[in-house]
Scaffold this active site. Structure first.
Site: not given
Ligand code: NAD
Ligand code: UD1
Length: 340
Positions: A125, A150, A154
């Protein structure tokens, strides 16, 4: 290639399965369903046009369970999405986050090497950059101080995988640093399905649009940005999914260790996102300005040039596509996967 997709029932994993199959790969999903619903996999199979996606409801911390999966299948690579990802929850439950994300990955990697599968693509991330030292952020930008457990999982797992590859160069490790994934598959059949109150901006906006929440709270309008609200690099989840297919090319080329930003290179403010959502979808999003959210930074967007130069990957979808597809998914599935 035959790919193990951990966390494949989740938001990014389910979209990635579709792009993997479209590119001619096949996949097996391991997921404990702690944050997902198997309905996502049924819908993925429908979209791809196959009977079913092979699925094991297994926790990646369960060594025997994983051993059984690896005994049944030979994998060319693993795309490792499984993990807990709620920032606020990680502050309240740090042990659970370190145990799930770090222990789980250690068990997974150990079972992989025993079965001579040493190719892994890891979901990292932009949070590893902390308050970034440079904007736009290149992969050379030093990692920073994370503001929550969290984020540290990462950052630490990047280090663990880097050290493992250094000690045994027959590993290929690709660290993908995602910026802000939003949107949904254009079919509207799969999308993000958050539990409880959404933490992230886009699912909050769509829940206001569908009438589940009265208004959006905007966390601060006094940042040093053009309109005072936070700026982020939102990326359509289908583009992000395709980034994983491209990352398999790095593995085929025996990359050793490779790190890529997956973003668009464009920064949009909270108000930009709200205004685009209203304009494209013809829906009003009431909002109030609230105080800043602790741990938030003003501006975060990528320089994605390395992924384009080395992998030939570039985001294709723009902000209008992102807000259209986010709304399409929410509109067609007001209760996510829970209603069917
Ligand atoms: P998500 O929660 O929708 O998917 C993660 C999946 O992992 C879920 O289906 C959950 O059931 C499964 N899981 C969790 N722990 C597990 C375990 N111990 N064993 C087996 N399965 C397990 O999340 P996502 O948004 O699809 O994210 C996927 C990956 O990308 C994650 O590692 C997350 O941290 C990373 N990531 C997500 C974002 C975002 O904004 N969505 C941003 C940066 C990184
Ligand atoms: C969040 C996570 C980050 C993760 C990233 C991508 C936090 C502190 N960080 O970051 O670890 O990698 O998502 O999934 O949560 N906002 C509002 N109102 C809301 C929600 C968000 O104003 O109800 C604003 C936030 O202040 C920010 C922007 O929207 O400026 C995006 O927020 P968000 O979607 O939570 O993502 P990140 O802050 O980038």
């Amino acid at each position: 290639m035959h790919i193990l997709v951990t966390g494949g029932a989740g938001y990014i994993g389910s979209h990635t399965l579709i792009e993997l199959y479209k590119a001619g790969h096949t996949a097996v999903v391991v997921d404990n369903l702690s944050n997902s619903n198997p309905e996502s996999l049924r819908r993925v199979a429908q979209i791809i046009g196959v009977d079913r996606i092979p699925f094991h409801q297994t926790d990646i911390r369960d060594r025997e369970g994983l051993e059984a999966v690896f005994t049944k299948h030979h994998f060319d690579a693993c795309i490792h999405f499984a993990g807990l990802k709620a920032v606020g929850e990680s502050v309240a439950k740090p042990w659970e986050y370190y145990e799930n994300n770090i222990s789980g990955t250690l068990v997974l990697v150990d079972v992989m090497r025993k079965h001579d599968c040493k190719n892994i693509i890891f979901s990292s991330s932009a949070t590893v950059y902390g308050d970034p030292a440079e904007i736009p952020i290149t992969e050379q930008c030093p990692k920073g101080q994370c503001t929550n457990p969290y984020g540290w999982t990462k950052s630490m797992l990047e280090q663990v995988l880097t050290d493992i590859q250094k000690a045994d160069p027959s590993w290929n490790v690709v660290l993908l640093r995602y910026f802000n994934p939003v949107g949904a598959h254009p079919s509207g059949r799969i999308g993000e399905n958050p539990n409880g109150t959404p933490n992230n901006l886009m699912p909050y906006i769509t829940q206001v649009a569908v009438g589940k929440r009265p208004q959006l709270g905007i966390f601060g309008n006094d940042y040093p940005t053009p309109d005072g609200t936070g700026v982020r690099d939102y990326i359509h989840v289908v583009d992000l999914a395709n980034g994983h297919v491209s990352a398999l090319k790095a593995i085929e080329c025996v990359c050793g260790l490779a790190i890529y930003n997956l973003g668009t290179g464009h920064g949009y403010s909270v108000l930009d996102m709200v205004n685009a959502f209203q304009r494209v979808n013809g829906v009003t999003i009431p909002y109030t300005i609230q105080s800043r959210r602790p741990g938030d930074i003003a501006t975060c967007y990528s320089n994605p040039a390395k992924a384009e130069q080395e992998l030939g990957w570039k985001a294709k979808f723009g902000i209008d596509d992102m807000v259209r597809d986010s709304w399409n998914w929410q509109r067609l599935n007001p209760d996510g996967y829970n209603e069917n």
